[in-house]
Write a protein that holds these residues in place. Structure first.
Motif, PDB file in Angstrom:
ATOM      1  N   THR A  90      75.306  65.486  68.988  1.00  0.00           N
ATOM      2  CA  THR A  90      74.080  65.838  69.190  1.00  0.00           C
ATOM      3  C   THR A  90      73.209  65.071  67.755  1.00  0.00           C
ATOM      4  O   THR A  90      73.719  65.362  66.675  1.00  0.00           O
ATOM      5  CB  THR A  90      73.316  67.366  69.170  1.00  0.00           C
ATOM      6  N   ILE A  91      72.525  64.055  67.984  1.00  0.00           N
ATOM      7  CA  ILE A  91      71.711  63.458  66.881  1.00  0.00           C
ATOM      8  C   ILE A  91      70.361  64.121  66.562  1.00  0.00           C
ATOM      9  O   ILE A  91      69.529  64.406  67.678  1.00  0.00           O
ATOM     10  CB  ILE A  91      71.613  61.866  66.778  1.00  0.00           C
ATOM     11  N   SER A  92      69.764  64.489  65.595  1.00  0.00           N
ATOM     12  CA  SER A  92      68.745  65.222  65.090  1.00  0.00           C
ATOM     13  C   SER A  92      68.267  64.612  63.957  1.00  0.00           C
ATOM     14  O   SER A  92      69.030  64.212  63.170  1.00  0.00           O
ATOM     15  CB  SER A  92      68.666  66.660  65.190  1.00  0.00           C
ATOM     16  N   ARG A  93      66.996  64.941  63.429  1.00  0.00           N
ATOM     17  CA  ARG A  93      66.596  64.755  62.259  1.00  0.00           C
ATOM     18  C   ARG A  93      65.577  65.738  61.737  1.00  0.00           C
ATOM     19  O   ARG A  93      64.756  66.557  62.569  1.00  0.00           O
ATOM     20  CB  ARG A  93      65.711  63.366  62.423  1.00  0.00           C
ATOM     21  N   ASP A  94      65.393  65.931  60.290  1.00  0.00           N
ATOM     22  CA  ASP A  94      64.523  66.638  59.563  1.00  0.00           C
ATOM     23  C   ASP A  94      63.609  65.878  58.753  1.00  0.00           C
ATOM     24  O   ASP A  94      64.024  65.270  57.555  1.00  0.00           O
ATOM     25  CB  ASP A  94      65.097  67.853  58.901  1.00  0.00           C
ATOM     26  N   ASN A  95      62.461  65.258  59.334  1.00  0.00           N
ATOM     27  CA  ASN A  95      61.777  64.342  58.477  1.00  0.00           C
ATOM     28  C   ASN A  95      61.147  64.884  57.195  1.00  0.00           C
ATOM     29  O   ASN A  95      60.822  63.761  56.390  1.00  0.00           O
ATOM     30  CB  ASN A  95      60.712  63.677  59.406  1.00  0.00           C
ATOM     31  N   ALA A  96      61.034  66.034  57.257  1.00  0.00           N
ATOM     32  CA  ALA A  96      60.654  66.944  55.642  1.00  0.00           C
ATOM     33  C   ALA A  96      61.635  66.512  54.650  1.00  0.00           C
ATOM     34  O   ALA A  96      61.246  66.447  53.363  1.00  0.00           O
ATOM     35  CB  ALA A  96      60.218  68.184  55.926  1.00  0.00           C
ATOM     36  N   LYS A  97      62.919  66.505  55.317  1.00  0.00           N
ATOM     37  CA  LYS A  97      63.942  66.380  54.158  1.00  0.00           C
ATOM     38  C   LYS A  97      64.324  64.774  54.354  1.00  0.00           C
ATOM     39  O   LYS A  97      65.416  64.463  53.645  1.00  0.00           O
ATOM     40  CB  LYS A  97      65.228  67.198  54.451  1.00  0.00           C
ATOM     41  N   ASN A  98      63.813  63.945  54.989  1.00  0.00           N
ATOM     42  CA  ASN A  98      64.461  62.511  55.241  1.00  0.00           C
ATOM     43  C   ASN A  98      65.601  62.341  55.688  1.00  0.00           C
ATOM     44  O   ASN A  98      66.603  61.721  54.947  1.00  0.00           O
ATOM     45  CB  ASN A  98      64.074  61.663  53.951  1.00  0.00           C
ATOM     46  N   THR A  99      66.376  63.400  56.541  1.00  0.00           N
ATOM     47  CA  THR A  99      67.554  63.428  56.662  1.00  0.00           C
ATOM     48  C   THR A  99      67.916  63.334  58.201  1.00  0.00           C
ATOM     49  O   THR A  99      67.168  64.130  59.037  1.00  0.00           O
ATOM     50  CB  THR A  99      68.322  64.901  56.201  1.00  0.00           C
ATOM     51  N   VAL A 100      68.804  62.808  58.666  1.00  0.00           N
ATOM     52  CA  VAL A 100      69.443  62.681  59.920  1.00  0.00           C
ATOM     53  C   VAL A 100      70.877  63.076  60.055  1.00  0.00           C
ATOM     54  O   VAL A 100      71.635  62.948  59.185  1.00  0.00           O
ATOM     55  CB  VAL A 100      69.476  61.221  60.546  1.00  0.00           C
ATOM     56  N   TYR A 101      70.871  64.150  61.160  1.00  0.00           N
ATOM     57  CA  TYR A 101      72.356  64.780  61.196  1.00  0.00           C
ATOM     58  C   TYR A 101      73.091  64.178  62.470  1.00  0.00           C
ATOM     59  O   TYR A 101      72.399  63.805  63.543  1.00  0.00           O
ATOM     60  CB  TYR A 101      72.115  66.299  61.386  1.00  0.00           C
ATOM     61  N   LEU A 102      74.467  64.500  62.500  1.00  0.00           N
ATOM     62  CA  LEU A 102      74.933  64.401  63.724  1.00  0.00           C
ATOM     63  C   LEU A 102      76.167  65.329  63.903  1.00  0.00           C
ATOM     64  O   LEU A 102      76.642  65.643  62.986  1.00  0.00           O
ATOM     65  CB  LEU A 102      75.962  63.096  63.476  1.00  0.00           C
ATOM     66  N   GLN A 103      75.638  66.361  64.803  1.00  0.00           N
ATOM     67  CA  GLN A 103      76.686  67.503  65.159  1.00  0.00           C
ATOM     68  C   GLN A 103      77.508  67.004  66.074  1.00  0.00           C
ATOM     69  O   GLN A 103      77.184  66.343  67.124  1.00  0.00           O
ATOM     70  CB  GLN A 103      75.851  68.675  65.571  1.00  0.00           C
TER      71      GLN A 103
END
Length: 123
Positions: free
Chosen positions: A69-82
């Motif tokens: 699962t790909i997701s992002r937190d724009n407040a942290k300018n970070t994209v994740y890959l679970q």
């Protein structure tokens, strides 16, 4: 310029989970799409997943669909890959990349790349 830095890689047993992160800095306002690619020794770099600027649109390679699962937190300018239900064939260096124009599965469409993070899945 956009600077990308991946983190969170490591060694995990088959069936386990891992989350990798991609932190962006610099001119992040130009980012249109952010993707994860991976490359293992002797193989070409392959697409894993991509996410739109606002996170509303995602796409996955068939080989990881239902497990990653790909997701992002724009407040942290970070994209994740679970990554769940990991398999030995998921072993690779994982790279994040950004494009200012496109959101595709083609590596050549991406302008900026991180140095990568190693993910190793043992059987």
């Amino acid at each position: 310029q956009v600077h990308l830095e991946e983190s969170g890689g490591g060694l995990v047993q088959a069936g386990g989970s891992l989350r990798v992160s991609c932190a962006a800095s610099g001119r992040t306002f130009i980012i249109y799409g952010t993707a994860w690619f991976r490359q293992s020794p002797g193989k070409e770099r392959e697409f894993v997943a991509v996410i739109s600027r606002n996170g509303g649109i995602t796409s996955y390679a068939d080989s990881v669909k239902g497990r990653f699962t790909i997701s992002r937190d724009n407040a942290k300018n970070t994209v994740y890959l679970q990554m769940n239900s990991l398999k030995p064939e998921d072993t690779a260096v994982y790279y994040c990349a950004t494009s200012s124009l496109r959101r595709t599965e083609v590596a050549d469409d991406y302008d900026f790349w991180g140095p990568g993070t190693q993910v190793t899945v043992s059987s």
